[in-house]
Design an enzyme around this catalytic site. Structure first.
Site: not given
Ligand code: SF4
Ligand code: SF4
Length: 310
Positions: A133, A194
């Protein structure tokens, strides 16, 4: 020559596993040409908020040879931080899983120093530097090039075997090594959990994050009063936010780490609402000794708690 590169790459990966990295991939230290327009657009749109440092060293972020002269390879290392211990669902306040124990910068720097010593002893002295980082490079892009996983819609790197609760660190070296195949494909598919669940709408599109709206940024990086527009959206997070990882189906493959340095202080997960609200400097120092939470500073953490209370 190729035989040697093969042999060296194999022994680096074996040693990395022995040191506690759960995955290691190697990518050529190429200029990140395809990432350049994306980074420029993100900066132009001010998605980095007040993180002025993101604008600095623009070319160093994209070109490893600007960090290590003659760089040929990027050794990318993953370290699991998924904790066995969890804040209860109805916890008064929550901090992000990566910050439960000792600051990962200290833990990983030491591990990488030992890996570099091994490389010097086994292969020979060469220019190399380790980064956690700390250097302006686009580590996720190299992790994909090193075959370790893909970048999810939440902009985090995801592996099929272990999900996304891990730290990425890297060693840039002038050694020529045997390279892994870049990761092909994207296993998010039609999922958009998400995006739908992010309480502040910070995930603005496929692999696009408006950091200035992200709770992680607002609770750690923003050194000023949190704008009122975010009132009621924080879901009790006072340092970081794990929501878009917690809902990711790939994280059902997460498994608890075995790093005792990442264990939380025994009192941390038992903190009541009142304990947090009455937290004083002494308790703060005791609970977060050498912790990444110190990045927010005592006043910052208290400010985040006050934001949720008021
Ligand atoms: S699979 Fe991809 S779209 Fe689904 S929650 Fe995980 S990062 Fe988000
Ligand atoms: S960390 Fe939290 S606020 Fe930031 S993008 Fe993920 S869900 Fe949204």
């Amino acid at each position: 020559m190729i035989v040697q590169a093969n042999k060296y790459s194999r022994s680096i990966k074996e040693k990395a596993r022995e040191l506690g990295f759960f995955s290691c991939g190697i990518a050529p230290a190429e200029y990140l040409e395809e990432e350049e327009p994306r980074l420029q657009k993100w900066l132009d749109e001010g998605r980095h908020g007040t993180m002025q440092y993101m604008e600095n060293h623009y070319h160093k972020r994209l070109d490893p040879s600007k960090l290590v002269e003659g760089a040929k390879s990027v050794i990318v290392l993953l370290t699991n931080y998924y904790p066995n211990e969890q804040f209860p669902d109805d916890a008064a306040y929550k901090i992000s899983k990566y910050a439960y124990g000792k600051d990962y910068h200290f833990v990983l720097k030491d591990r990488m120093r030992r890996l570099m010593e091994f490389i010097r002893d086994e292969i020979g002295d060469s220019r190399m530097r380790a980064f956690v980082d700390s250097a302006p490079i686009l580590e996720r892009a190299y992790a994909v090039k090193a075959g370790l996983g893909w970048i999810g819609k939440n902009t985090l790197m995801i592996t099929r075997r272990h999900g996304s609760f891990f730290f990425i660190s890297e060693i840039i070296t002038e050694l020529e090594l045997d390279y892994d195949q870049p990761f092909g494909g994207d296993y998010c598919g039609d999922c958009r959990r998400c995006i739908d669940v992010c309480p502040t709408g910070a995930i603005t599109g496929r692999r696009e994050l408006d950091a200035s709206k992200c709770i992680s940024y607002l609770t750690i990086e923003l050194r000023e009063k949190i704008p009122d527009q975010f009132k009621g959206q924080y879901d009790q997070w006072i340092f970081g936010c794990d929501i878009c990882q917690d809902v990711c189906p790939w994280n059902r493959f997460s498994f608890p780490h075995e790093e005792k340095e990442f264990l939380p202080h025994p009192d941390l997960l038992k903190m009541s609402k009142r304990d947090w609200e009455e937290l004083d400097v002494e308790d703060y120092r005791k609970l977060f000794k050498k912790s990444a939470v110190k990045r927010a500073k005592f006043e910052g953490l208290k400010g985040n708690i006050a934001f949720l209370r008021d």
